[in-house]
Write an enzyme that holds these catalytic residues in place. Structure first.
Site, PDB file in Angstrom:
ATOM      1  CB  SER A 166      13.789  22.726   6.225  1.00  0.00           C
ATOM      2  OG  SER A 166      14.016  21.640   7.103  1.00  0.00           O
ATOM      3  CB  SER A 207      17.015  20.326   9.022  1.00  0.00           C
ATOM      4  OG  SER A 207      15.851  19.524   9.077  1.00  0.00           O
ATOM      5  CE  LYS A 210      15.202  19.326  13.158  1.00  0.00           C
ATOM      6  NZ  LYS A 210      15.814  20.084  12.044  1.00  0.00           N
ATOM      7  CB  SER A 214      19.964  20.714  11.596  1.00  0.00           C
ATOM      8  OG  SER A 214      18.923  20.076  12.314  1.00  0.00           O
TER       9      SER A 214
END
Length: 272
Positions: free
Chosen positions: A73, A75, A138, A228
């Site tokens: 993704s 994010s 993250k 995100s």
């Protein structure tokens, strides 16, 4: 992928068990009966002898040294792009058993700014969240005991707003082009500066708030702040969910046979 980890453990233990049983019982029985030559041993034993060393090496490397992941993704843009293949240091935050992720030997704790891979704890309002247990990536923003605030376009830590420097309008290549037009910012976390993307003045109200990070947990956010699904929405990351620290991009390839893009310049890049 969880299923691959389970399959790898099962195949490694299974082939090892076959070899052990053969050494303790079956080989002696064959010899007693004037049995088969080594080249004529049962097919299952032959396959286990061939594959067990390879499976064992892969299991050890993947579980305790470094594990590859693919970024699915946007994010973590602009620092990680869709199609980036990364390596994750598996011993940075403790030696952990495969499948259960149980820490058996402590080796360190996350630092603010680390990019971490973890098992997603799930959204608190979705007990049957299908993504629970999947691997997410993250950046660590809040450490245990921190007070974190995010209002407008500014992040604050323990009451101190972070310093930002506008680097210009973001222009990406390939799959990274989906965020063209966002503002590229340098964000000065204590002890580490990194880049983030934001549409200045268009902050998502759902991502605003203040958080007190509990002991044994962390607050993580994506670098693509307006795109995100992170701790601002689903809460804190328990320490036991950590899988490791991302440290290297070893390939960038989007789509089957890289049909959606290939960026050789990203190969070998460190993750800041």
């Amino acid at each position: 992928m969880k299923w691959f980890e389970i399959a790898l453990v099962v195949l490694t233990l299974g082939s090892g068990l076959v070899l052990l049983l053969d050494k303790l019982f079956l080989a002696k029985r064959r010899a007693t009966k004037g049995g088969l030559l080594d080249s004529e041993e049962p097919a299952l034993v032959d396959y286990s002898r061939a594959f067990f060393p390879v499976l064992a090496v892969v299991l050890v490397l993947r579980s305790f040294i470094a594990e590859p992941y693919k970024i699915p993704s946007s994010s973590m843009m602009p620092n990680l792009l869709i199609g980036d293949f990364i390596l994750v240091n598996k011993f940075a935050y403790g030696i952990r058993l495969p499948i259960t992720n149980t820490k058996v030997i402590p080796t360190g704790e996350p630092r603010r700014g680390d990019v971490v891979v973890f098992q997603f704890p799930g959204h608190p309002d979705m007990p049957g969240d299908p993504q629970r247990g999947e691997n997410f990536i993250k950046r660590v923003i809040g450490l245990p005991g921190d007070r974190i605030g995010f209002h407008g376009d500014t992040l604050s830590i323990n009451g101190q707003p972070l310093a930002y420097e506008v680097k210009g309008e973001y222009v990406g290549k390939g799959r990274g082009a989906e965020m063209n037009g966002a503002t590229l910012l340098s964000e000065a976390l204590p002890g580490r500066t990194h880049t983030v993307l934001e549409y200045l003045g268009r902050a998502n109200p759902a991502g605003q708030g203040d958080w007190q990070v509990p002991q044994g947990q962390y607050l993580v956010m994506g670098d693509n702040r307006d795109n995100s699904d992170d701790g601002r929405f689903w809460g804190f990351l328990p320490e036991q969910n950590l899988r490791g620290k991302a440290f290297l991009i070893w390939l960038n390839c989007s789509g089957w046979f890289c049909k959606d893009g290939f960026e050789p310049s990203r190969i070998g890049s460190g993750i800041q």
